[in-house]
Design an enzyme around this catalytic site. Structure first.
Site, mmCIF file in Angstrom:
data_model
loop_
_atom_site.group_PDB
_atom_site.id
_atom_site.type_symbol
_atom_site.label_atom_id
_atom_site.label_comp_id
_atom_site.label_asym_id
_atom_site.label_seq_id
_atom_site.Cartn_x
_atom_site.Cartn_y
_atom_site.Cartn_z
ATOM 1 N N GLU A 50 28.109 37.751 46.127
ATOM 2 C CA GLU A 50 28.861 38.437 45.359
ATOM 3 C C GLU A 50 28.779 37.859 43.749
ATOM 4 O O GLU A 50 30.019 37.384 43.471
ATOM 5 C CB GLU A 50 30.272 38.622 45.999
ATOM 6 C CG GLU A 50 30.303 39.594 47.200
ATOM 7 C CD GLU A 50 31.617 39.770 47.676
ATOM 8 O OE1 GLU A 50 32.776 39.353 47.277
ATOM 9 O OE2 GLU A 50 31.683 40.797 48.544
ATOM 10 N N GLU A 104 28.292 42.641 54.602
ATOM 11 C CA GLU A 104 29.617 42.601 55.026
ATOM 12 C C GLU A 104 30.166 43.898 55.019
ATOM 13 O O GLU A 104 30.029 44.789 53.956
ATOM 14 C CB GLU A 104 30.499 41.598 54.023
ATOM 15 C CG GLU A 104 30.045 40.370 53.869
ATOM 16 C CD GLU A 104 31.009 39.294 52.987
ATOM 17 O OE1 GLU A 104 32.186 39.867 52.661
ATOM 18 O OE2 GLU A 104 30.646 38.273 52.386
#
Ligand code: BGP
Length: 473
Positions: A165, A370
């Protein structure tokens, strides 16, 4: 065309789940580990710090045995940079090397493919003190760290993820504890300079991986959300496209094609936030080629045009809340979507949309690293955890992932967040995501006992049927 003619999941599909080192391991300053930014940050009031976390450092055998019982084909975990290299550069910590050797070997014992994130929000504090990602030396330190990992684990780890991220670290670093813009006036320019160095670090790590480990595969792992326009007004559609370019595409355009997204670049110009690019940088960025795209998906975003005259200070935002840029776009809530107990919108169909959009832009295999539901799980008197809401969330997303496969998206795996309960980035231990319950509270460590939740048994069945049986009974 019908949605019902589903193709099966590929037969070597990588079913698994994810964790990250600082959120699950504990032993945060033990066995030679140096502090990371997560160990020195100010912990939000009322939430746990990261000292013990789920104590996976001392429970990894038990955790991996439970993952094997669920039938995992892969386990996505991260390697704590400051456990391997306590100061970020220089001396290597042999106990750190040994710990991940043990984790990797334990996975392989059960034929679980290790999927290793190299850097998940936990920059060594020593590097942060020297300017963090504003300092180009940090990018070189990352490449050195990558080399140490390839040398030590490359004989067994076939799948690597560079940076978790990066987009969230640039856009929401204050929330997750990675922001470092101390003493800087032009914060946006500093952030996009940091972003540029991270992109270079990632590119060099990908190139090095292919040089040192010809059989291995490597890819980026941003957080990607399709962005909807709040209406069919052309200005809202432009706003949604711009937000999506800033939030999503800039990161993947760079990782895959080695170019700056033109729309984002032009916004950076108007904000006086373009990074300095050194000679040779663009060649390096262009020559790095990921083998796949990994991304984290929790929800979609929605945006509309934001007239400058209406600009106000922003309220609380986090990694799943769309943010705003006056004169360009503002993130708004989507009234068509239900929310989790923590306010995150739930959009399984948006998952299919996002998968299709990513695939049609980049044409690389996709692995989801995720996806999941944070909730206040309850340990019942009889010792069970009935997390039917989590099962429902995952069922709906897996169903949409199968529709995306039917649409032609090349999917290689699915790793929900999280394998085991762990500490949230900013909302403590009570926001649980795991298939495996960990018996502790925010401040009361209790016995840290592992207890399979109802979703554990459900996911086991999903994996055993290669995604054919999603029923909850
Ligand atoms: C992602 C992070 C994870 C994780 C997850 C859930 O942004 O990569 O580290 O924690 O979100 O978020 P949270 O912990 O804030 O609920």
């Amino acid at each position: 065309m019908s949605n019902l003619k589903n193709k099966d999941f590929p037969k070597d599909f990588l079913w698994g789940a994810s964790t990250s080192a600082y959120q699950v391991e504990g032993a945060s300053l033990e066995y030679g580990k140096g502090p990371s930014v997560q160990d020195v940050k100010v912990i939000p009031e009322g939430t746990a710090d990261f000292k013990v976390a789920s104590d996976q450092y001392h429970h990894y055998k038990e955790d991996i045995a439970l993952m094997a019982e669920m039938g995992f084909k892969t386990y996505r975990f991260s390697i704590a940079w400051s456990r391997i290299i306590p100061k970020g550069v220089g001396e290597v910590n042999p106990q750190g090397i040994e710990y991940y050797n043990n984790v990797i070997n334990e996975c392989l014992k059960y034929n679980i493919e290790p999927l290793v994130t190299m850097y998940h929000f936990d920059l060594p504090a020593a590097l942060d003190e020297n300017g963090g990602w504003s300092n180009p030396d940090t990018a070189e330190a990352f490449v050195y760290f990558a080399k140490v990992m390839y040398e030590n684990y490359g004989d067994r780890v076939k799948y690597w993820l560079t940076i978790n991220e990066q987009n969230v670290m640039i856009l929401m670093g204050n929330i997750i504890g990675t922001l470092n813009v101390k003493g800087i006036d032009n914060v946006q320019k500093a952030l996009y300079q940091q972003n540029h160095y991270m992109m270079l670090a990632q590119a060099k790590a990908m190139i090095l991986c292919h040089e040192m480990l010809p059989g291995a595969k490597i890819g980026p792992a941003p957080n990607i959300s399709a962005v909807y326009p709040n209406s069919n007004k052309p200005e809202d559609i432009a706003a949604a496209n711009t937000l999506s370019a800033i939030r999503n595409w800039m990161y993947l355009d760079m990782a895959v094609y080695g170019v700056y997204n033109a729309r984002v670049w032009s916004i950076l110009e108007t904000m006086d936030a373009t990074p300095e690019i050194n000679e040779g940088d663009m060649e390096i960025l262009k020559s790095a080629k990921p083998d796949f795209i990994a991304f984290n998906y929790y929800s979609t975003g929605t945006a509309e045009y934001y007239p400058v005259e209406e600009a106000t200070a922003e309220g609380k935002v986090d990694q799943q809340t769309a943010f705003s840029l006056p004169g360009v776009f503002r993130g708004v809530k989507n009234p068509n979507l239900p929310k989790t107990e923590f306010g995150w919108e739930i959009d399984p169909i948006g998952f299919r949309n996002t998968l299709n959009e990513v695939y049609s832009r980049y044409h690389l295999p996709i692995i989801i690293t995720e996806n999941g539901l944070g909730a206040y799980d309850k340990l019942e008197e009889d010792g069970t955890i009935k997390d039917d809401y989590r099962i429902k969330y995952l069922q709906d997303h897996i169903e949409q992932m199968q529709l995306a496969i039917n649409d032609g998206v090349d999917m290689m795996g699915y790793c929900p967040w999280s394998a085991v309960d762990l500490i949230s980035t900013h909302e403590g231990f009570d926001k649980r995501y795991g298939f495996i319950y960990v018996n502790r509270g925010n401040f009361d460590l209790k016995d840290l006992k592992r207890i399979p939740k109802k979703s554990f048994y459900w996911y086991k069945k999903v994996i055993a049927s290669n995604g054919k049986d999603l029923t909850n009974n």
